[in-house]
Design a protein around this motif. Structure first.
Motif, mmCIF file in Angstrom:
data_model
loop_
_atom_site.group_PDB
_atom_site.id
_atom_site.type_symbol
_atom_site.label_atom_id
_atom_site.label_comp_id
_atom_site.label_asym_id
_atom_site.label_seq_id
_atom_site.Cartn_x
_atom_site.Cartn_y
_atom_site.Cartn_z
ATOM 1 N N VAL A 1 7.420 -2.933 -7.666
ATOM 2 C CA VAL A 1 8.606 -2.594 -6.869
ATOM 3 C C VAL A 1 8.327 -1.497 -5.844
ATOM 4 N N ALA A 2 7.796 -0.352 -6.300
ATOM 5 C CA ALA A 2 7.694 0.826 -5.438
ATOM 6 C C ALA A 2 7.008 0.478 -4.128
ATOM 7 N N THR A 3 7.600 0.913 -3.016
ATOM 8 C CA THR A 3 7.152 0.446 -1.715
ATOM 9 C C THR A 3 6.423 1.496 -0.889
ATOM 10 N N GLY A 4 6.337 2.735 -1.405
ATOM 11 C CA GLY A 4 5.691 3.808 -0.632
ATOM 12 C C GLY A 4 4.299 3.389 -0.157
ATOM 13 N N THR A 5 4.062 3.513 1.131
ATOM 14 C CA THR A 5 2.820 3.007 1.717
ATOM 15 C C THR A 5 1.585 3.643 1.088
ATOM 16 N N LYS A 6 1.696 4.940 0.703
ATOM 17 C CA LYS A 6 0.523 5.697 0.269
ATOM 18 C C LYS A 6 -0.035 5.262 -1.089
ATOM 19 N N ILE A 7 0.812 4.628 -1.905
ATOM 20 C CA ILE A 7 0.442 4.419 -3.311
ATOM 21 C C ILE A 7 -0.929 3.767 -3.488
ATOM 22 N N THR A 8 -1.178 2.694 -2.760
ATOM 23 C CA THR A 8 -2.454 1.999 -2.952
ATOM 24 C C THR A 8 -3.563 2.622 -2.105
ATOM 25 N N GLN A 9 -3.179 3.517 -1.201
ATOM 26 C CA GLN A 9 -4.167 4.154 -0.323
ATOM 27 C C GLN A 9 -4.857 5.329 -0.994
ATOM 28 N N GLU A 10 -4.173 5.917 -2.007
ATOM 29 C CA GLU A 10 -4.636 7.152 -2.607
ATOM 30 C C GLU A 10 -6.101 7.074 -3.048
ATOM 31 N N TYR A 11 -6.502 5.953 -3.616
ATOM 32 C CA TYR A 11 -7.866 5.844 -4.138
ATOM 33 C C TYR A 11 -8.667 4.764 -3.419
ATOM 34 N N LYS A 12 -8.317 4.500 -2.179
ATOM 35 C CA LYS A 12 -8.988 3.400 -1.494
ATOM 36 C C LYS A 12 -10.454 3.723 -1.232
ATOM 37 N N ASP A 13 -10.795 5.004 -1.191
ATOM 38 C CA ASP A 13 -12.195 5.371 -0.972
ATOM 39 C C ASP A 13 -12.954 5.593 -2.277
ATOM 40 N N ALA A 14 -12.230 5.505 -3.382
ATOM 41 C CA ALA A 14 -12.904 5.686 -4.669
ATOM 42 C C ALA A 14 -13.808 4.469 -4.920
ATOM 43 N N ASP A 15 -14.708 4.673 -5.876
ATOM 44 C CA ASP A 15 -15.613 3.586 -6.229
ATOM 45 C C ASP A 15 -14.815 2.332 -6.583
ATOM 46 N N LYS A 16 -13.849 2.539 -7.448
ATOM 47 C CA LYS A 16 -12.977 1.443 -7.833
ATOM 48 C C LYS A 16 -11.532 1.930 -7.778
ATOM 49 N N ASN A 17 -10.725 1.224 -7.009
ATOM 50 C CA ASN A 17 -9.314 1.566 -6.918
ATOM 51 C C ASN A 17 -8.565 0.745 -7.954
ATOM 52 N N TYR A 18 -7.890 1.413 -8.869
ATOM 53 C CA TYR A 18 -7.238 0.701 -9.979
ATOM 54 C C TYR A 18 -5.786 0.335 -9.681
ATOM 55 N N ILE A 19 -5.319 0.693 -8.483
ATOM 56 C CA ILE A 19 -3.905 0.497 -8.195
ATOM 57 C C ILE A 19 -3.713 -0.714 -7.273
ATOM 58 N N PHE A 20 -2.908 -1.678 -7.746
ATOM 59 C CA PHE A 20 -2.581 -2.872 -6.955
ATOM 60 C C PHE A 20 -1.080 -2.929 -6.760
ATOM 61 N N ARG A 21 -0.675 -3.781 -5.810
ATOM 62 C CA ARG A 21 0.776 -3.894 -5.621
ATOM 63 C C ARG A 21 1.186 -5.317 -5.278
#
Lengths: 401, 604
Positions: free
Chosen positions: A144-164
C-alpha cells in the motif's frame, strides 16, 4: 571526600566501559534457522509476517490487504504448501504509528522468525522499520504505502530487500501530469493536499516533477488539516485562481469531503486524484457525487480482465463483499510473490529475495507484469501499469480511456 | 547503614538487573521493548513529580517530548554535537518551555490547566507536522547512530546507557521525594494558600515543578529520537500525552514505585495483546479503564492501602524517624519580642464590587500581647485576616509592618516578614503526616539547594534530621507528639487546629494570626487550645486572635478590637469592651450578650 568520589567516578566509568565492551551480540536471526524453538515445534509450518494498520486512518487499507494475503496463503496451503510445510500468517496491527511499526516488525523478525514480510500501509511506518528488515535480510513487499523513497533507501546496497506492489507517488504523479499536461495541454493546475504524510509526500513529488519535467509550477497550492475536514475554503481558492484542473492528494474520508465541498461550492475544473480516492469508502460516503469530472489513478479494476474478474468473485465468495478491491488485489499479489518464490527456492529468506527480484513468469491479479522487478527496479508498477480511471453511470470504476 | 542500603537498592540492584538483562533476553525485539520501557519510564518519573506531588495536571507532555526529540536531532545532525550533549541541551530547552507553560497558566487550575497544556502539546505537534524543512514532517527524518567517545552504541549498549540514566534519574527523584523539595511540592499540591502563608512562593515552585518535569520529558524525547534512528511527527500526538498520564495514575500517582509499574503496564501490556489484532486496542483500553475505576489510587496506592502492608510501612516510618527523642525540654524558637508598635492598618478597605467587607478600618497591633478581633458574623473578621496575611490585597489603605509598607506583598512575602496564620477552614496538607506538616513550616529556614537535594548530600540529611527533631519539639508543645506519624487528615478537628498552630510556629513568626482556632473543637480540645495560646503568650509571641468563643477572647486577650459591618466600632481592654454599649448593641443586646461576655454561653 572530593578525591575519593573522583576515584569512584573514574572507577565506575572504567567498569562501565569494560562491561559495555564485552556486551553480548544481539541475535538477529531472521531466517528460520533450525535451532529455534519455534521450528522445533514441527517442521510443517513456517511464518509469513503482515505488519499493517488495522486501526487508525489507514485501517481499511489494512483490512483489504489482510484479505488478499489471507487468500494467497490459503491457496498456497491448499496446493500443498512447500514440501508439505504450510504457511502461517502472523498479523500485527501497527496502529499507523512508526514506533509501533518498528516494535511489531522486530517482534515478527526476532520472535516469530518470519521468512518474509508484507506491509505496511503508511509510508512513515515503512521508512521507520525498513532498516531493521534490511539488516535482518528479510524480504518485504509493500502492498500500500506509496512514499517514493521507500524502495530507494537501499537501492545502492548489495541486495535491496524492499519491494513494492503499489502505485508509488512518483508514478501516480507522473501519470496524472502526463494526462493533464502532455495529453490535454493544460497549464494552470491547482493542488490540494492533506498535511499528513500522504499529502505532504505527494506535494513534494508534484512540485519536483512539474519543475523537472515541465518547468512549471502549480498555480495554487492549498493544504488542509485532515482532522478538520473543512474543504470548502480549498475549493474556493481553486475557483479564485481559475485553475483548469485540480490535483488532489488525500485519503478516502478527505476525498469524500472534497466532493461534498465541490457540490456545495461548485468547481469548474475536473479533479485528478490518487488511487486512495478510488477507495470504496468514498462511494459509500457520498454516493452519486463521485460521478462527473473525478479521475484517479488505478492499477487494477475488477473488470480489467478475466483474471481480475475471477479474483473479485473469489473475494466476494470468501468474505461476502470486496471492501477495497485494489488493496485486496495488491495484498494478494504481494503475498503471492513471496509464496511463489518459496515454492521455487524454499524457506531461505535471502533466496526468496533473489527469486522475487528475478521472476520472469509471475502471474498476478493486478496489472503486475510477469517480470515485475529487476535489480534496479523494485517497483511493480511503472507508468505503463497504472492508468487513469473514473466512475461510470453505474458507479463502477472503469478506465477513463 | 541506611546509606549502604540505599546504594544497594537504588543503584546496585537496578544496575545488576540492567546488565544481566541482555544476557538473559538476547533478542532484538526484547531489547527494543526494554529501551522503550526505560525511555517512557524517564518521562513518567518527571510527570509523576508534577501530577503526583504538586497536583498540576499536564496533558501536554508530548510537547516537551517532541521538543527534546527534534532539538536533539537537529543539534546532532546539523550542528554536529555529540548525541548526549544534544539530548541534555534539548532537555534544558524543553525545561525552559515548561517554565513558560507554567508561567502562562499560573492562574489556571485543574481542567483549565489541562486545557492550556493540551493546547501547548497540539501546537508543538502542528509545528512538527508542518515545518517539514526542519522536522521532516510526517514522512520523518533519519537520525544518526548514537555514539559516545567515538564508541558507537549498538542496541544493547544503548539500552544500558538509557538504563544508567534511568537509574540515576530514579535516585535523584527518590531524593527529591524524601527531602524538602518533595515535601514542598506535595504541600502546594495540597493547599496553595497554606503553602503561601508559610513562605512558599507557590508561583516559583510551580514553575520549578513544570521545568523539572519538562526536562525529564525532554530527555525521554531525545533518547527516543536515537532509539530507532528515525522520528516522524505522527508519533507526537495527543494520545501519547494521555498515555503518559494514564501511566502515572494507574501506577499510583505520587508514589515512588508507581512510575515503574505504570510504565510496565503501558509499554508491557500491549506486547501481550499483539495477537488480538482486531481487538487489541479495545482490550488494552478496557483494562486501563477497569484499572482506573477499580483502583483510583493506582496499583501501588491500592497495595499500600491493604491493612497488612499499612502495618509494615507504618513500622518503617517509626524506625526511620527513630532519631526523635523526648529527653530534653521542648523549646520554641522565636524571634526577640518587640514591645513597640508591630503592625498598623491605616484606613484599610476591602471592597468586593459594591460590598464593603471592611471599610476604612484602623488597627494598631502592639508587640508581646494577644490582640483579639471580634465581631458578629459578617463583620469583616475573616476579611481582615485575609488582608493581614496577604491573601487579599486591600482595595484601599496601607499595611505597615514595623513601619515598612507591606500592603502589596504576596502571602509568602508577608510570611518572610515574620507573619503567618492558621485557617478557620482547615488547610492542612492532607497527604502528609502530622510531623511532615510541621516540617513544611520550616520552609524558610532550610538552606540546602536543589542540587544538594537531588544528590541528598550529608548536609541535606543532617538538615532533615535537625528539623524533624525541631518539628517534633513543636508537636510536644501542642501535645501531639504521639500522633506525629499519623496522617494529618485522620486527626480530630481540634487536634488538626493544633497542628496548624505548630506548623505556623515552625516559621518562627514575629506575629501569629489565629483565625478562629476553637471553631468546631470539643470543650476539652478548646481547653487544650487555650492552654497552648496562653503558653505562647507567656513565651512572648505576639498573637492576633480572631474568635467567636467569648470565654477564650476575654480570658486570653490583652486588647480587643470589635468590628461590625466592616467598621471598627470600638477597641480597648476586655473590661472596656465588656461594658461598651456599642458592643452590646452589636451583639443584639440584653441578657444574652451579658452571658456571652461572661463566658457562660457561646455563639457558635
Amino acid at each position: 571526600m572530593k578525591k575519593s568520589s573522583a576515584i569512584f567516578l573514574v572507577g565506575f566509568m572504567v567498569l562501565f566501559t569494560i562491561l559495555a565492551g564485552c556486551s553480548p551480540q544481539v541475535k538477529e536471526t531472521g531466517s528460520a534457522s533450525t535451532s529455534d524453538p519455534v521450528d522445533s515445534k514441527g517442521q510443517d509450518t513456517f511464518n509469513i509476517g503482515l505488519a499493517i494498520s488495522m486501526s487508525g486512518g489507514t485501517a481499511l487499507f489494512g483490512e483489504g490487504v489482510k484479505r488478499g494475503v489471507d487468500l494467497a496463503v490459503k491457496e498456497f496451503n491448499d496446493a500443498g504448501g512447500f514440501e508439505g510445510q504450510q504457511a502461517n500468517l502472523i498479523l500485527y496491527d501497527d496502529e499507523a504509528k512508526p514506533e509501533k511499526s518498528i516494535e511489531i516488525v522486530q517482534k515478527l523478525i526476532n520472535q516469530d522468525n518470519i521468512v518474509a514480510l508484507v506491509g505496511p500501509a503508511n509510508s512513515g511506518n515503512a521508512m521507520a522499520h525498513i532498516p531493521f528488515v534490511q539488516e535482518a535480510k528479510i524480504p518485504e513487499v509493500v502492498p500500500v504505502a506509496t512514499g517514493t523513497k521507500i524502495t530507494q533507501e537501499y537501492k545502492d546496497a548489495d541486495k535491496n530487500y524492499i519491494f513494492r506492489v503499489a502505485p508509488l507517488d512518483g508514478v501516480q504523479v507522473s501519470a496524472i501530469l502526463k494526462e493533464l499536461i502532455d495529453k490535454q495541454g493544460l497549464t494552470k493546475l491547482g493542488v490540494i493536499h492533506d498535511t499528513e504524510g500522504y499529502g505532504q509526500g505527494g506535494r513534494e513529488d508534484i512540485l519536483k516533477q512539474m519543475k523537472e519535467n515541465y518547468n512549471m509550477e502549480p498555480t495554487v497550492i492549498s493544504a488542509f488539516d485532515p482532522k478538520e475536514l473543512n474543504l470548502e475554503p480549498s475549493i474556493r481558492e481553486m475557483n479564485n485562481a481559475g485553475v483548469e484542473a485540480v490535483v488532489f492528494y488525500g485519503l478516502a474520508p478527505q476525498s469524500a469531503k472534497l466532493l461534498e465541498a465541490r457540490f456545495n461550492e461548485g468547481l469548474d475544473a475536473p479533479i485528478y486524484a490518487t488511487w486512495a480516492t478510488g477507495d470504496p469508502t468514498v462511494l459509500n460516503l457520498v454516493g452519486d457525487l463521485v460521478k462527473d469530472d473525478l479521475y484517479f489513478v488505478q492499477s487494477y479494476t475488477i473488470d480489467q480482465n478475466e483474471v481480475a474478474k475471477k479474483f473479485h468473485q473469489k473475494v466476494v465468495d470468501t468474505y461476502g463483499e470486496d471492501v477495497f478491491p485494489i488493496a485486496t488485489a495488491q495484498g494478494y499479489d504481494s503475498a503471492k510473490l513471496i509464496l511463489d518464490a518459496i515454492k521455487k527456492v524454499g524457506l531461505d529468506s535471502e533466496k526468496i529475495r533473489d527469486q522475487i527480484e528475478s521472476f520472469t513468469d509471475f502471474e498476478g491479479v493486478t496489472a503486475i507484469k510477469s517480470t515485475p522487478f529487476t535489480k534496479e527496479n523494485h517497483e511493480a508498477f511503472g507508468i505503463d501499469e497504472v492508468f487513469i480511471a473514473t466512475y461510470n453511470d453505474d458507479l463502477q470504476i472503469i478506465s477513463a480511456e | 547503614m541506611t546509606k549502604a542500603k540505599w546504594w544497594i537498592y537504588q543503584i546496585g540492584i537496578p544496575l545488576v538487573l540492567l546488565y544481566a538483562f541482555p544476557w538473559v533476553f538476547n533478542n532484538a525485539h526484547t531489547i527494543h521493548v526494554a529501551q522503550s520501557f526505560l525511555i517512557t519510564y524517564i518521562v513518567i518519573v518527571g510527570l509523576n513529580l508534577l501530577v503526583g506531588l504538586s497536583k498540576q495536571l499536564s496533558l501536554g507532555h508530548v510537547g516537551f517530548y517532541a521538543i527534546g526529540a527534534y532539538l536533539s536531532v537537529i543539534l546532532t545532525m546539523k550542528v554536529g554535537l555529540n548525541f548526549f550533549v544534544s539530548v541534555i541541551i534539548a532537555a534544558l530547552v524543553a525545561a525552559l518551555f515548561g517554565a513558560v507553560v507554567a508561567l502562562l497558566s499560573l492562574r489556571a487550575k485543574g481542567p483549565y490547566l489541562a486545557m492550556v497544556t493540551i493546547a501547548f502539546g497540539e501546537l508543538v505537534g502542528i509545528i512538527a507536522n508542518r515545518w517539514v524543512d526542519v522536522t521532516g514532517g510526517p514522512a520523518g527524518v533519519r537520525t544518526s547512530q548514537p555514539s559516545l567517545f567515538g564508541f558507537e552504541l549498538g542496541p544493547i549498549e544503548y539500552m544500558w546507557f538509557i538504563g544508567l540514566l534511568a537509574v540515576i534519574i530514579t535516585a535523584g527523584a527518590t531524593n527529591i521525594f524524601r527531602g524538602r523539595f518533595g515535601r514542598t511540592m506535595t504541600a502546594f499540591g495540597n493547599s496553595e494558600v497554606a503553602s503561601e502563608v508559610l513562605g512558599i512562593n507557590v508561583r516559583g515552585w510551580k514553575i520549578l515543578a513544570f521545568s523539572i518535569s519538562a526536562f525529564l520529558a525532554g530527555v525521554g524525547g531525545g533518547l527516543f529520537a536515537f532509539q530507532n534512528q528515525f522520528i516522524s511527527s505522527t508519533t507526537f500526538e495527543l494520545n501519547l500525552s494521555i498515555l503518559f498520564l494514564i501511566a502515572v495514575i494507574i501506577g499510583g500517582s505520587g508514589t515512588k514505585i508507581g512510575p515503574i509499574i505504570g510504565t510496565a503496564i503501558i509499554v508491557g501490556l500491549p506486547q501481550f495483546l499483539h495477537n488480538f489484532v482486531d481487538y487489541h486496542l479495545m482490550i488494552f483500553g478496557g483494562i486501563l479503564l477497569v484499572a482506573l475505576i477499580l483502583l483510583p489510587d493506582g496499583i501501588v496506592g491500592a497495595f499500600t492501602n491493604l491493612s497488612f502492608i499499612k502495618k509494615l510501612s507504618s513500622k518503617k516510618v517509626t524506625t526511620e524517624l527513630g532519631i526523635l527523642h523526648d529527653d530534653r525540654e521542648a523549646t520554641i524558637d522565636l524571634p526577640d519580642g518587640i514591645n513597640g508598635k508591630l503592625l498598623e492598618l491605616e484606613n484599610i478597605s476591602m471592597h468586593f464590587g459594591g460590598i464593603k467587607a471592611i471599610d476604612d478600618v484602623e488597627i494598631e497591633v502592639w508587640g508581646g500581647i494577644v490582640h483579639g478581633i471580634i465581631g458578629p458574623n459578617g463583620s469583616g473578621k475573616s476579611t481582615t485576616v485575609n488582608v493581614l496575611s496577604g491573601v487579599y490585597m486591600p482595595t484601599g489603605g496601607n499595611l505597615l509592618w514595623k513601619g515598612k509598607n507591606i500592603t502589596k506583598y504576596a502571602p509568602h512575602g508577608i510570611a518572610q516578614e515574620g507573619i503567618t496564620r492558621t485557617f478557620q477552614n482547615l488547610q492542612l496538607f492532607e497527604d502528609m503526616s502530622v510531623l511532615q506538616n510541621v516540617m513544611v513550616g520550616f520552609h524558610l529556614h532550610f538552606k540546602t539547594g536543589f542540587l544538594k537535594n537531588v544528590l541528598y548530600l550529608g548536609q541535606v540529611s543532617d538538615e532533615e534530621r535537625y528539623y524533624a527533631q525541631k518539628a517534633y519539639d513543636l508537636l510536644r508543645i501542642v501535645g501531639l507528639e504521639e500522633k506525629a506519624h499519623e496522617k494529618a487528615s485522620d486527626l480530630p478537628y481540634g487536634e488538626q487546629r493544633l497542628v496548624e498552630i505548630a506548623r505556623g510556629l515552625a516559621l518562627k513568626p514575629s506575629l501569629l494570626i489565629l483565625d478562629e482556632p476553637a471553631a468546631g473543637a470539643s470543650p476539652k480540645e478548646i481547653e487544650k487550645i487555650m492552654d497552648v495560646i496562653q503558653r505562647l503568650k507567656n513565651a512572648g509571641l505576639s498573637i492576633i486572635l480572631v474568635e467567636h468563643h467569648m470565654d477564650i477572647v476575654m480570658n486570653v486577650c490583652d486588647y480587643i478590637t470589635v468590628l461590625d459591618f466592616g467598621k471598627k466600632i470600638c477597641e480597648g481592654t476586655p473590661e472596656t469592651i465588656q461594658n461598651d454599649p456599642r458592643v452590646i448593641e452589636a451583639y443584639l443586646g440584653g441578657e444574652e450578650v451579658n452571658q456571652l461576655v461572661a463566658g457562660t454561653k457561646s455563639i457558635s
